[in-house]
Design an enzyme around this catalytic site. Sequence first.
Site, mmCIF file in Angstrom:
data_model
loop_
_atom_site.group_PDB
_atom_site.id
_atom_site.type_symbol
_atom_site.label_atom_id
_atom_site.label_comp_id
_atom_site.label_asym_id
_atom_site.label_seq_id
_atom_site.Cartn_x
_atom_site.Cartn_y
_atom_site.Cartn_z
ATOM 1 N N CYS A 50 0.825 -1.211 0.000
ATOM 2 C CA CYS A 50 0.000 0.000 0.000
ATOM 3 C C CYS A 50 0.860 1.263 0.000
ATOM 4 O O CYS A 50 0.389 2.339 -0.372
ATOM 5 C CB CYS A 50 -0.947 0.003 1.196
ATOM 6 S SG CYS A 50 -0.120 0.014 2.801
ATOM 7 N N ASN A 51 2.115 1.140 0.409
ATOM 8 C CA ASN A 51 2.979 2.326 0.516
ATOM 9 C C ASN A 51 4.072 2.406 -0.534
ATOM 10 O O ASN A 51 4.759 3.417 -0.625
ATOM 11 C CB ASN A 51 3.643 2.378 1.894
ATOM 12 C CG ASN A 51 2.674 2.795 2.972
ATOM 13 O OD1 ASN A 51 1.788 3.604 2.733
ATOM 14 N ND2 ASN A 51 2.814 2.228 4.156
ATOM 15 N N SER A 110 9.749 2.442 6.253
ATOM 16 C CA SER A 110 8.298 2.321 6.325
ATOM 17 C C SER A 110 7.658 3.586 6.872
ATOM 18 O O SER A 110 8.312 4.403 7.529
ATOM 19 C CB SER A 110 7.908 1.142 7.221
ATOM 20 O OG SER A 110 8.340 -0.078 6.672
ATOM 21 N N THR A 116 6.727 -4.551 11.307
ATOM 22 C CA THR A 116 7.180 -5.889 10.935
ATOM 23 C C THR A 116 6.483 -6.464 9.707
ATOM 24 O O THR A 116 6.965 -7.437 9.129
ATOM 25 C CB THR A 116 6.961 -6.859 12.113
ATOM 26 O OG1 THR A 116 5.565 -6.855 12.460
ATOM 27 C CG2 THR A 116 7.775 -6.427 13.321
ATOM 28 N N GLN A 121 5.961 -9.114 3.500
ATOM 29 C CA GLN A 121 5.637 -8.706 2.138
ATOM 30 C C GLN A 121 6.829 -8.895 1.210
ATOM 31 O O GLN A 121 6.666 -9.278 0.043
ATOM 32 C CB GLN A 121 5.173 -7.247 2.142
ATOM 33 C CG GLN A 121 3.842 -7.047 2.863
ATOM 34 C CD GLN A 121 3.538 -5.584 3.154
ATOM 35 O OE1 GLN A 121 4.437 -4.770 3.353
ATOM 36 N NE2 GLN A 121 2.256 -5.245 3.195
ATOM 37 N N GLY A 190 -12.272 -7.304 3.082
ATOM 38 C CA GLY A 190 -10.950 -7.841 2.782
ATOM 39 C C GLY A 190 -10.438 -8.649 3.958
ATOM 40 O O GLY A 190 -10.764 -8.340 5.115
ATOM 41 N N GLY A 192 -6.944 -9.831 4.227
ATOM 42 C CA GLY A 192 -5.501 -9.984 4.114
ATOM 43 C C GLY A 192 -4.767 -9.616 5.393
ATOM 44 O O GLY A 192 -5.365 -9.460 6.467
#
Length: 457
Positions: A50-51, A110, A116, A121, A190, A192
Site C-alpha cells: 500500500c505504501n 516504512s 514488521t 511482504q 478484505g 488480508g
Amino acid sequence: MRIHMFGINHRTAPVDIREQLSATGDSLAQDITTFNEAFPNTELVILSTCNRTEYYFARSTHEAPQIDELRKFLATLKQISVDQLTASSIHREQQAAIQHLLHVATGLDSMVIGETEILGQIKRAYETATQSNTVGPILHGVFQEAIAAAKQIRSQTGIDSGRISIGSVAVDFARQIFADFTDKNVLAIGAGEIAKVTLTHLRHLKPKSICIVNRSVDNATKLAEQLHLPAANNPVRNWEQMNELLVTADIVISSTASPTPILELESFKPFLKRRRNRPLFLLDLAVPRDIDPAIGSLTNVYLYNVDDLQSVIAETHDLRAEHIQTCESYLEQVAKTCMTQINNRDLGQLVRQLRHRLQDIGQLETQRTINKLSALYPHEEGAHAQKLLDEHTHRLINKILHMPLSQLDHNNPDAPLGFYASALRRLFDLDEQSTTPHITPTNSQTPTPNRNGHSTS
C-alpha cells in the site's frame, strides 16, 4: 552486473499516483510476465504494498533495460506519463540499491518505523518472483541477505520495541470519532494481512460486533478463527451481503486487492438515508483505493486513507532515533559487504576468462612458431621446442597478469572492483554473460532455481 531499484513510495508520491503503479494478485503476475518478455535476460523482483511499488532488477552492464528504457516501459504498462513517473520515482544502483532494500526490509523506510509487516511482504514478493523464474543468482543472494539482516536488526536493537502499526494508528483515528466502542459494529472488507493487523487492535476495544466480508469466504473464515471471533456472532458474511452491512456498520476497514473502487459515490448515497445520519468512520487501507474519495465529502462520513495516517506515524521516528542510527551503520556495512562479494566473484570469473583468452592467443602464436621451426629441426627436436615454447607462454601469461591482478586485492574494501571489472571487459572484449556471478547468501536454506538453469541453495 548492475543492480537497480526503481519505484515510488509514500514519501515520493501521493496515493493517487501509487495506485496507478500498484501490482497485486493477477496484475502482479501479469506485470512480471510482461517485464520478462520485454527484458528476458534481466532478473526481477517486484515489491508492491500500500505504501510502495519497487522494481528490483539485475542485468549485465550493457543489457537492457537502461533506466530511461524502464521508465518508458512502465509508463506504457501503467498508462502514466514519463514525466509524471520520473517526478514521483526514485532510482538507486549497486550498493545504494542493496542498502535501500535493507532499509525497507528492516522497516526503516516504512511509514511506521520498525513495523514488521513489510518483511513478510518482501518474502512473498521474492517467492512470487522465484515461482515466475525471474530470480537469478544476484537477486537470490541480495534478497536472502536482506531477510537475514532484518531478522538480525530486530533481535539486536530496539527498533520495533513498543512499535505501532497501521492498525494501531487506525484505532487512534477511530477514537477521534467515537468515545465508546461497546455499541459499535465493525465491518472489515478484505481478509488480508492489513485487515488482520487492524482488526487485532480494534478487537481490544471490545466493539459490539466484528464482521468480515471477502470474496473468498474461506480466507475470511480463516481470519475470523485467527482473531478468535465468536462463531455464534456469525462474523463471516458473503460478499453479496456487504451493502446491508454498510447500513448497520459504524466502522469500516477496507483493504482489498481490487484494481477499481468497490464503493462508489452514487451507489453509496442511498445508504445514508437508511443510516439516519449516524456517524460512519471509513478507513481505506488499499492501494489502489477501495473507496471513492468523494464519499468523504458526505455528511457524517469520516474517510481516511493511508496517506492521512502519516502525521501520527511520524512521531515514532523521534522516539526511535537512537536505534535508527545503530541500524543505519549496521546496514551500510551489510550492503557494502554484499556488493563486495558480488564484485569479487565477478572479478574471479573475469580473471579466469581473461587467462583463457591469453592462453588461446599464446597457443596460436606457439603453433605459428612451431610451424616455422619444423623446417629447421628434426621431429624430435621440434617436439622438444614445442614443450619449451608452451612453458615459455605459460610463464609469460603469468607475468603479464601479475601486475594488474596484484591491484585486485580482495581484502581491500576500498578497491574500486566494479570499475576494474568494467575496465577488464572493455579492454579485453570479454563477454559478461559468461561471467555472471553467484553469491552464497547468509540464509540459503531454500533451494532456488535461477535464470541460467542452475540450482542455488
